[in-house]
Design a protein around this motif. Structure first.
Motif, PDB file in Angstrom:
ATOM      1  N   ASP A  24      70.101 -14.556  -4.670  1.00  0.00           N
ATOM      2  CA  ASP A  24      70.222 -14.855  -3.236  1.00  0.00           C
ATOM      3  C   ASP A  24      69.305 -13.951  -2.433  1.00  0.00           C
ATOM      4  O   ASP A  24      69.648 -12.812  -2.109  1.00  0.00           O
ATOM      5  CB  ASP A  24      71.672 -14.681  -2.790  1.00  0.00           C
ATOM      6  CG  ASP A  24      71.886 -15.100  -1.345  1.00  0.00           C
ATOM      7  OD1 ASP A  24      70.910 -15.513  -0.695  1.00  0.00           O
ATOM      8  OD2 ASP A  24      73.035 -15.021  -0.864  1.00  0.00           O
ATOM      9  N   VAL A  25      68.106 -14.459  -2.095  1.00  0.00           N
ATOM     10  CA  VAL A  25      67.134 -13.645  -1.356  1.00  0.00           C
ATOM     11  C   VAL A  25      67.547 -13.430   0.099  1.00  0.00           C
ATOM     12  O   VAL A  25      67.014 -12.560   0.783  1.00  0.00           O
ATOM     13  CB  VAL A  25      65.732 -14.284  -1.404  1.00  0.00           C
ATOM     14  CG1 VAL A  25      65.179 -14.267  -2.810  1.00  0.00           C
ATOM     15  CG2 VAL A  25      65.764 -15.722  -0.853  1.00  0.00           C
ATOM     16  N   GLY A  26      68.509 -14.221   0.588  1.00  0.00           N
ATOM     17  CA  GLY A  26      68.923 -14.086   1.977  1.00  0.00           C
ATOM     18  C   GLY A  26      69.905 -12.967   2.213  1.00  0.00           C
ATOM     19  O   GLY A  26      70.036 -12.469   3.326  1.00  0.00           O
ATOM     20  N   GLN A  27      70.602 -12.529   1.169  1.00  0.00           N
ATOM     21  CA  GLN A  27      71.658 -11.529   1.341  1.00  0.00           C
ATOM     22  C   GLN A  27      71.256 -10.165   0.803  1.00  0.00           C
ATOM     23  O   GLN A  27      71.493  -9.151   1.448  1.00  0.00           O
ATOM     24  CB  GLN A  27      72.936 -12.024   0.662  1.00  0.00           C
ATOM     25  CG  GLN A  27      74.171 -11.252   1.025  1.00  0.00           C
ATOM     26  CD  GLN A  27      75.448 -11.973   0.594  1.00  0.00           C
ATOM     27  OE1 GLN A  27      75.426 -13.141   0.214  1.00  0.00           O
ATOM     28  NE2 GLN A  27      76.565 -11.279   0.662  1.00  0.00           N
ATOM     29  N   GLY A  28      70.676 -10.138  -0.381  1.00  0.00           N
ATOM     30  CA  GLY A  28      70.236  -8.862  -0.931  1.00  0.00           C
ATOM     31  C   GLY A  28      71.365  -7.965  -1.370  1.00  0.00           C
ATOM     32  O   GLY A  28      71.659  -6.966  -0.716  1.00  0.00           O
ATOM     33  N   ILE A  29      72.020  -8.313  -2.485  1.00  0.00           N
ATOM     34  CA  ILE A  29      73.128  -7.495  -2.985  1.00  0.00           C
ATOM     35  C   ILE A  29      72.618  -6.401  -3.912  1.00  0.00           C
ATOM     36  O   ILE A  29      73.009  -5.241  -3.795  1.00  0.00           O
ATOM     37  CB  ILE A  29      74.157  -8.374  -3.729  1.00  0.00           C
ATOM     38  CG1 ILE A  29      74.714  -9.441  -2.799  1.00  0.00           C
ATOM     39  CG2 ILE A  29      75.292  -7.521  -4.281  1.00  0.00           C
ATOM     40  CD1 ILE A  29      75.657 -10.407  -3.469  1.00  0.00           C
ATOM     41  N   VAL A  30      71.732  -6.759  -4.828  1.00  0.00           N
ATOM     42  CA  VAL A  30      71.180  -5.787  -5.770  1.00  0.00           C
ATOM     43  C   VAL A  30      70.192  -4.854  -5.078  1.00  0.00           C
ATOM     44  O   VAL A  30      70.141  -3.657  -5.347  1.00  0.00           O
ATOM     45  CB  VAL A  30      70.505  -6.506  -6.958  1.00  0.00           C
ATOM     46  CG1 VAL A  30      69.696  -5.536  -7.800  1.00  0.00           C
ATOM     47  CG2 VAL A  30      71.560  -7.180  -7.820  1.00  0.00           C
ATOM     48  N   SER A  46      60.727 -13.081   1.393  1.00  0.00           N
ATOM     49  CA  SER A  46      61.268 -13.922   2.460  1.00  0.00           C
ATOM     50  C   SER A  46      62.761 -14.064   2.243  1.00  0.00           C
ATOM     51  O   SER A  46      63.271 -13.819   1.141  1.00  0.00           O
ATOM     52  CB  SER A  46      60.596 -15.296   2.459  1.00  0.00           C
ATOM     53  OG  SER A  46      61.213 -16.169   3.403  1.00  0.00           O
ATOM     54  N   ASN A  47      63.494 -14.477   3.289  1.00  0.00           N
ATOM     55  CA  ASN A  47      64.945 -14.600   3.153  1.00  0.00           C
ATOM     56  C   ASN A  47      65.399 -16.012   2.806  1.00  0.00           C
ATOM     57  O   ASN A  47      66.593 -16.303   2.851  1.00  0.00           O
ATOM     58  CB  ASN A  47      65.652 -14.112   4.424  1.00  0.00           C
ATOM     59  CG  ASN A  47      65.205 -14.873   5.668  1.00  0.00           C
ATOM     60  OD1 ASN A  47      64.782 -16.026   5.578  1.00  0.00           O
ATOM     61  ND2 ASN A  47      65.302 -14.234   6.817  1.00  0.00           N
ATOM     62  N   THR A  48      64.463 -16.896   2.456  1.00  0.00           N
ATOM     63  CA  THR A  48      64.824 -18.238   2.011  1.00  0.00           C
ATOM     64  C   THR A  48      63.852 -18.721   0.942  1.00  0.00           C
ATOM     65  O   THR A  48      62.635 -18.512   1.077  1.00  0.00           O
ATOM     66  CB  THR A  48      64.842 -19.238   3.181  1.00  0.00           C
ATOM     67  OG1 THR A  48      64.997 -20.572   2.659  1.00  0.00           O
ATOM     68  CG2 THR A  48      63.558 -19.171   3.978  1.00  0.00           C
ATOM     69  N   PRO A  49      64.345 -19.365  -0.117  1.00  0.00           N
ATOM     70  CA  PRO A  49      63.448 -19.857  -1.166  1.00  0.00           C
ATOM     71  C   PRO A  49      62.469 -20.917  -0.672  1.00  0.00           C
ATOM     72  O   PRO A  49      61.443 -21.158  -1.300  1.00  0.00           O
ATOM     73  CB  PRO A  49      64.413 -20.451  -2.204  1.00  0.00           C
ATOM     74  CG  PRO A  49      65.724 -19.801  -1.943  1.00  0.00           C
ATOM     75  CD  PRO A  49      65.764 -19.560  -0.474  1.00  0.00           C
ATOM     76  N   SER A  50      62.791 -21.568   0.450  1.00  0.00           N
ATOM     77  CA  SER A  50      61.942 -22.656   0.950  1.00  0.00           C
ATOM     78  C   SER A  50      60.576 -22.176   1.409  1.00  0.00           C
ATOM     79  O   SER A  50      59.637 -22.963   1.498  1.00  0.00           O
ATOM     80  CB  SER A  50      62.645 -23.389   2.103  1.00  0.00           C
ATOM     81  OG  SER A  50      62.859 -22.515   3.202  1.00  0.00           O
TER      82      SER A  50
END
Length: 448
Positions: free
Chosen positions: A172-178, A211-215
């Motif tokens: 999830d590139v939008g949240q960034g947990i790791v 980026s914060n979205t895969p699109s």
């Protein structure tokens, strides 16, 4: 009530530290607050809405937060604008400070369903050890804000409490947990994940997407997903005992059109054998048709405590995640460092060129090739506030696009005349590498 299959024996703690924590908890417990008495198999849902933090204390009984057992008389700090649910199997008493924190008790909880998922995973881990095969590879998917990362955390914590060492993979590139938003990565979980600590101090393998979205760049996103999967397979091949523990994969909330294709491709890339679909019957049915008997598809309910966030709230959460990377949380006392880098000592690149029709591309070049093209970036004032990833690559002879990153800096100032780039860094001293990758993300809360 069915057995949870979880060993609730407390982990060994340093005696002096435990005494200090209990003294602190008793002092805090004397502060004004509100007590909640929970019956068996109910949960206390807490929303810290204000600008102030909150404290949660287990006064009596046993309880857990996202699978992490609470210790009696130990303060749990909750940051502002966060939520959590304190669940109990047998009943407990909880105190929340201050009293103004919004909280309510609910007996409508999916915990029995979730713990059944855990028990099924544990049975497969036992078979993997017995037969010397790979452990379960589980992917959690669903729309935005249905509790995907929460369920991942719960399943990871239950596994650790049984002595397992599962791998957590965050796509999830939008949240960034790791790591920070705009990245994908993986880490091995060797202790329970608390509400206060999170995953920031775990060693991790991180790839920069930017980026914060895969699109934004689907080709780049899927290339990095494949690279991450290959890296983990090589690691597991050298440490067979690790592969028995299996892994839990968190995903983005984009589940339609190209987003659906990304999910399917990622599941096939990681050779997923179980997909947990949260709160979306259509997605569940589509995946049942696509995978057939190649993967187990489970439709799971979301918790009634899940809150749908506005886009502005999600943007604020991303900004806070980046701020935490540089400054730590409110209790860590981290002090970031600002220092200068000469233009001649660094190389800055951006991944992906502009989307041009085939007729405008060089002879023999395909549109998807442009998505992975490495473009040199000349330092200028427009870089101020932008995030730069520090590549692990030693030279441009390596495949920089598919090389992991080892950290991040934020551009503080650009002096074109002196040819100096001033950056904000979480640690002092020179950069360990000289190749930097430009991100679309910015960070504005830097010292003046």
């Amino acid at each position: 009530m069915a057995s949870t299959g979880v060993d609730v024996t407390r982990s060994n703690e340093d005696e002096d530290g435990l005494v200090e924590q209990r003294i602190k908890a008793r002092a805090v417990a004397s502060l004004p607050g509100k007590e909640y008495k929970l019956e068996a198999e109910t949960e206390l849902r807490i929303e810290v809405r204000s600008v102030s933090d909150a404290k949660v204390i287990l006064l009596q009984g046993k309880a857990e937060i996202f699978g992490c057992e609470l210790v009696s008389d130990k303060v749990v700090d909750m940051r502002k604008r966060t939520t959590c649910a304190v669940f109990t199997w047998h009943g407990c008493t909880i105190k929340i400070i201050p009293e103004s924190v919004y909280a309510y008790v609910s007996d409508k909880t999916p915990m029995q369903f979730y713990v059944n998922l855990h028990e099924a995973l544990e049975q497969r881990r036992c078979k993997a050890v017995e037969n010397n095969t790979d452990g379960p590879v589980t992917m959690v998917i669903g729309p935005t804000d249905v509790g995907k990362s929460t369920l991942c955390r719960l399943l990871l914590n239950y596994a650790v409490r049984l002595g397992r060492l599962p791998t957590f993979i965050d796509l999830d590139v939008g949240q960034g947990i790791v790591s920070i938003p705009g990245t994908i990565g993986a880490l091995h979980i060797n202790r329970t994940i608390t509400v206060s600590d999170g995953l920031d101090d775990y060693p991790s393998l991180v790839f920069h997407y930017g980026s914060n979205t895969p699109s934004t760049n689907v080709k780049l996103y899927m290339t990095l997903v494949s690279r991450l999967a290959d890296s983990l397979r090589k690691y597991w091949a050298n440490l067979p005992s690790r592969c028995h523990n299996g892994c839990i994969i968190n995903t983005c909330g984009w589940i339609t059109d190209v987003g659906y294709k990304i999910i399917v491709d990622a599941a096939e890339t990681f050779k997923v054998d179980q997909i947990i679909v949260l709160d979306n019957e259509r997605l569940y049915n589509d995946l049942m048709i696509h995978f057939g008997s190649n993967a187990e598809i489970v439709l799971a309910p979301k918790s009634g405590g899940v809150i749908e966030r506005a886009q502005s709230t999600r943007a604020n959460a991303r900004a806070l995640r980046i701020k935490t990377y540089f400054y730590g949380d409110d209790n860590s006392g981290y002090t970031p460092h600002v220092y200068e880098l000469a233009f001649s000592d660094i190389q800055i690149f951006k991944v992906g060129g502009p989307n041009l029709p085939t007729s405008c591309l060089p002879l023999g070049m395909k549109p998807e090739d442009a998505a992975l093209k490495l473009i040199n970036v000349v330092p200028e004032k427009s870089l101020i506030h932008r995030i730069l990833a520090v590549s692990a690559a030693l030279s441009t002879d390596e495949d920089i696009v598919q090389t992991a990153v080892i950290g991040f800096v934020c551009v503080y100032d650009v002096d074109v005349n002196r040819k100096i780039l001033k950056v904000l860094s979480p640690s002092p001293g020179a950069l360990p590498r000289h190749i930097l990758i430009l991100s679309d993300l910015s960070f504005y809360d830097i010292p003046s």
